[in-house]
Structure formats: structure tokens, C-alpha cells
Design a protein around this motif. Structure first.
Motif, PDB file in Angstrom:
ATOM      1  N   GLN A  52       8.968  -4.313  -7.816  1.00 45.95           N
ATOM      2  CA  GLN A  52      10.355  -4.490  -8.560  1.00 45.95           C
ATOM      3  C   GLN A  52      10.882  -5.862  -7.206  1.00 45.95           C
ATOM      4  O   GLN A  52      11.788  -6.786  -7.440  1.00 45.95           O
ATOM      5  N   THR A  53      10.404  -5.759  -6.053  1.00 44.61           N
ATOM      6  CA  THR A  53      10.781  -6.703  -5.072  1.00 44.61           C
ATOM      7  C   THR A  53      10.077  -8.011  -5.287  1.00 44.61           C
ATOM      8  O   THR A  53      10.496  -9.114  -5.011  1.00 44.61           O
ATOM      9  N   ARG A  54       9.058  -8.036  -6.345  1.00 44.35           N
ATOM     10  CA  ARG A  54       8.209  -9.279  -6.679  1.00 44.35           C
ATOM     11  C   ARG A  54       7.765 -10.154  -5.472  1.00 44.35           C
ATOM     12  O   ARG A  54       7.576 -11.236  -5.388  1.00 44.35           O
ATOM     13  N   TYR A  55       7.407  -9.440  -4.340  1.00 47.23           N
ATOM     14  CA  TYR A  55       6.961  -9.947  -3.235  1.00 47.23           C
ATOM     15  C   TYR A  55       5.507  -9.917  -3.027  1.00 47.23           C
ATOM     16  O   TYR A  55       4.613 -10.958  -2.699  1.00 47.23           O
ATOM     17  N   PHE A  56       4.825  -8.867  -3.835  1.00 53.39           N
ATOM     18  CA  PHE A  56       3.539  -8.685  -3.524  1.00 53.39           C
ATOM     19  C   PHE A  56       2.660  -9.254  -4.689  1.00 53.39           C
ATOM     20  O   PHE A  56       2.721  -9.462  -5.685  1.00 53.39           O
ATOM     21  N   ASP A  57       1.526  -9.381  -4.338  1.00 55.25           N
ATOM     22  CA  ASP A  57       0.277 -10.112  -5.147  1.00 55.25           C
ATOM     23  C   ASP A  57      -0.420  -8.751  -5.774  1.00 55.25           C
ATOM     24  O   ASP A  57      -1.090  -8.758  -6.816  1.00 55.25           O
ATOM     25  N   ALA A  58      -0.489  -7.747  -5.007  1.00 58.72           N
ATOM     26  CA  ALA A  58      -1.297  -6.423  -5.502  1.00 58.72           C
ATOM     27  C   ALA A  58      -0.676  -5.300  -4.922  1.00 58.72           C
ATOM     28  O   ALA A  58      -0.296  -5.356  -3.764  1.00 58.72           O
ATOM     29  N   ILE A  59      -0.719  -4.166  -5.414  1.00 63.09           N
ATOM     30  CA  ILE A  59      -0.240  -2.771  -4.938  1.00 63.09           C
ATOM     31  C   ILE A  59      -1.255  -1.948  -5.042  1.00 63.09           C
ATOM     32  O   ILE A  59      -1.850  -1.672  -6.211  1.00 63.09           O
ATOM     33  N   ILE A  60      -1.634  -1.368  -4.005  1.00 66.59           N
ATOM     34  CA  ILE A  60      -2.819  -0.079  -3.822  1.00 66.59           C
ATOM     35  C   ILE A  60      -2.318   1.336  -3.933  1.00 66.59           C
ATOM     36  O   ILE A  60      -1.247   1.244  -2.919  1.00 66.59           O
ATOM     37  N   THR A  61      -2.346   2.045  -4.591  1.00 64.00           N
ATOM     38  CA  THR A  61      -2.102   3.517  -4.422  1.00 64.00           C
ATOM     39  C   THR A  61      -2.861   4.194  -3.947  1.00 64.00           C
ATOM     40  O   THR A  61      -4.178   4.260  -4.123  1.00 64.00           O
ATOM     41  N   ILE A  87       0.984  -8.039 -12.014  1.00 65.00           N
ATOM     42  CA  ILE A  87       0.062  -7.934 -10.889  1.00 65.00           C
ATOM     43  C   ILE A  87      -0.806  -6.618 -10.854  1.00 65.00           C
ATOM     44  O   ILE A  87      -0.204  -5.760 -11.669  1.00 65.00           O
ATOM     45  N   PRO A  88      -1.874  -6.507 -10.298  1.00 62.86           N
ATOM     46  CA  PRO A  88      -2.478  -5.469 -10.419  1.00 62.86           C
ATOM     47  C   PRO A  88      -2.226  -4.094  -9.687  1.00 62.86           C
ATOM     48  O   PRO A  88      -1.581  -4.287  -8.481  1.00 62.86           O
ATOM     49  N   PHE A  89      -2.374  -3.039  -9.872  1.00 60.22           N
ATOM     50  CA  PHE A  89      -2.196  -1.840  -9.482  1.00 60.22           C
ATOM     51  C   PHE A  89      -3.199  -1.178  -9.217  1.00 60.22           C
ATOM     52  O   PHE A  89      -3.904  -1.021 -10.195  1.00 60.22           O
ATOM     53  N   ILE A  90      -3.790  -0.999  -7.764  1.00 57.25           N
ATOM     54  CA  ILE A  90      -5.137  -0.244  -7.738  1.00 57.25           C
ATOM     55  C   ILE A  90      -5.014   1.161  -7.483  1.00 57.25           C
ATOM     56  O   ILE A  90      -4.330   1.802  -6.801  1.00 57.25           O
ATOM     57  N   PHE A  91      -6.038   1.859  -8.305  1.00 54.72           N
ATOM     58  CA  PHE A  91      -6.127   3.336  -8.407  1.00 54.72           C
ATOM     59  C   PHE A  91      -6.901   3.735  -7.113  1.00 54.72           C
ATOM     60  O   PHE A  91      -8.125   4.201  -7.049  1.00 54.72           O
ATOM     61  N   GLY A  92      -6.275   4.064  -5.930  1.00 55.70           N
ATOM     62  CA  GLY A  92      -7.004   4.573  -4.934  1.00 55.70           C
ATOM     63  C   GLY A  92      -6.822   6.018  -4.723  1.00 55.70           C
ATOM     64  O   GLY A  92      -6.532   6.656  -3.584  1.00 55.70           O
ATOM     65  N   VAL A  93      -7.088   6.713  -5.737  1.00 53.36           N
ATOM     66  CA  VAL A  93      -6.929   8.361  -5.820  1.00 53.36           C
ATOM     67  C   VAL A  93      -7.906   9.059  -5.879  1.00 53.36           C
ATOM     68  O   VAL A  93      -8.751   8.624  -6.911  1.00 53.36           O
ATOM     69  N   LEU A  94      -8.330   9.964  -4.914  1.00 53.35           N
ATOM     70  CA  LEU A  94      -9.488  10.775  -5.019  1.00 53.35           C
ATOM     71  C   LEU A  94      -8.819  12.075  -5.952  1.00 53.35           C
ATOM     72  O   LEU A  94      -7.793  12.675  -5.535  1.00 53.35           O
ATOM     73  N   THR A  95      -9.729  12.620  -6.809  1.00 57.35           N
ATOM     74  CA  THR A  95      -9.471  13.736  -7.591  1.00 57.35           C
ATOM     75  C   THR A  95     -10.722  14.821  -7.300  1.00 57.35           C
ATOM     76  O   THR A  95     -11.858  14.475  -7.753  1.00 57.35           O
ATOM     77  N   VAL A  97       0.812  -1.215  -0.006  1.00 59.92           N
ATOM     78  CA  VAL A  97       0.102  -0.003  -0.006  1.00 59.92           C
ATOM     79  C   VAL A  97       0.799   1.152   0.023  1.00 59.92           C
ATOM     80  O   VAL A  97       1.443   1.265   0.832  1.00 59.92           O
ATOM     81  N   VAL A  98       1.114   2.146  -0.984  1.00 60.91           N
ATOM     82  CA  VAL A  98       1.842   3.066  -1.242  1.00 60.91           C
ATOM     83  C   VAL A  98       0.858   4.464  -0.910  1.00 60.91           C
ATOM     84  O   VAL A  98      -0.169   4.535  -1.670  1.00 60.91           O
ATOM     85  N   VAL A  99       1.353   5.216  -0.074  1.00 59.88           N
ATOM     86  CA  VAL A  99       0.430   6.237   0.497  1.00 59.88           C
ATOM     87  C   VAL A  99       0.923   7.765   0.239  1.00 59.88           C
ATOM     88  O   VAL A  99       2.245   7.687   0.538  1.00 59.88           O
ATOM     89  N   ALA A 100       0.259   8.568  -0.417  1.00 61.76           N
ATOM     90  CA  ALA A 100       0.776  10.082  -0.639  1.00 61.76           C
ATOM     91  C   ALA A 100       0.578  10.838   0.784  1.00 61.76           C
ATOM     92  O   ALA A 100      -0.604  10.525   1.355  1.00 61.76           O
TER      93      ALA A 100
END
Ligand code: DLZ
Length: 163
Positions: free
Chosen positions: A77-86, A118-126, A26-29
């Protein structure tokens, strides 16, 4: 359906696969943290509610929404995750920064979805203003973090079934 008419936290739990054993980044701004930290909490609680374990959820922070792409790429790039949520929040100001950041992160996350398996999920509010963002970060329109978590679980399950 416009989010003004939809509650982002409402979904049919019977259509959500188990997240047991799934690994999430989970990558959080940090920009607009009042909003993004609430989105983060929603996402994590929802992942855990559906069977993910805390030790399988890694949270990283980036300065702003524009950096979500490179933060997510670093995790991928770590190849560890099944999905990444931004997770980010861009509030329309008086400058054209809003358009540049929104375009940048949208294209960046789209490209990551094409580059990695893997899927990258768009959890960004605009949004136009902070109130609209708060309304979607645990307020009257639910929490976009919940929606991002459910999307991540469903996409990991889909990719596993397709293999
Ligand atoms: C510069 C900027 C502006 C004006 N607005 C936002 C915002 O509403 N939400 C957000 O997440 N980040 C914003 N930023 C910061 C950029 O995302 C980025 O961190 C900087 O331009 C440095 O690359």
C-alpha cells in the motif's frame, strides 16, 4: 521437480537480469526464526549479489506465516516497492494448524498478486519436520531465500518489459 532432488540455490546467473535500482520489501515471519532468518539472509545476499542496493531493501517482521499476507499488503500500500518477498516456515505438527496456515498464506499471497500490479513472491517452506526446513534454509538442498530473490528479480523485469 521435488525439492528433495533440486538445490534451491542453483540457477543460471546469465538468465538473471540486473536488480540495480529495484526496490524490494521483505516480510519475514518470526515463527521458526532459526529457519526464517536464514531464508531472509539468503534472499538479501542474493538480491545484493545481483545489483540491488541495501537501501532499496526494506525488511519487516510479522509474528507468524499466517500474518505474511497482511504484512505484505501493508508494504504494497506504500506503492514504494517493485516486489515483495514473503518469508515463512510452517512445520507440520500434530494439529490441523499446519493446513490452515498453509492454505491461508497461499490464498492470501495469491490474492495479493491479483490485487496489485507488483509481484509477491512465495518464500515459504512447508515441511514435515525441522530438519527438512533447515536442509532448505542454507543446508543440503540450498536456500529457498535465494530462490525467492531470483524469482523476485525476474518477475520485476518481466513486468517492466511487459509495460
Ligand atoms: C500457531 C502456529 C503454529 C502452530 N505453527 C506455526 C508454524 O509452524 N509456522 C509459522 O510461521 N507460524 C505458526 N503458527 C503461528 C501462525 O502463523 C499465526 O501467527 C498465529 O496463528 C496467529 O495468527
Amino acid at each position: 521437480m521435488a525439492t528433495a532432488l533440486k538445490n534451491l540455490s542453483e540457477y543460471d546467473p546469465s538468465k538473471v537480469p540486473s536488480a540495480k535500482g529495484m526496490k524490494f520489501g521483505v516480510v519475514v515471519a518470526e515463527w521458526n526464526e532459526e529457519v526464517t532468518f536464514a531464508l531472509r539472509d539468503g534472499a538479501i545476499n542474493t538480491l545484493i549479489k545481483h545489483g540491488a542496493s541495501e537501501e532499496n531493501i526494506v525488511i519487516e517482521f510479522v509474528p507468524g506465516t499466517f500474518e505474511l499476507t497482511s504484512g505484505a499488503k501493508a508494504l504494497a500500500q506504500t506503492r514504494y516497492f517493485d516486489a515483495i518477498i514473503t518469508i515463512g516456515c510452517v512445520i507440520q505438527g500434530e494439529t490441523r494448524h499446519f493446513d490452515f496456515i498453509c492454505n491461508g498464506v497461499t490464498q492470501g499471497v495469491t490474492q495479493l498478486n491479483l490485487d496489485y500490479d507488483i509481484p509477491f513472491i512465495f518464500g515459504v517452506l512447508t515441511t514435515e519436520n525441522q530438519q527438512q526446513a533447515l536442509d532448505r534454509a542454507g543446508g543440503k538442498h540450498g536456500n529457498k531465500g535465494d530462490e525467492a530473490a531470483i524469482t523476485a528479480i525476474k518477475m520485476v523485469d518481466l513486468i517492466r518489459r511487459a509495460q
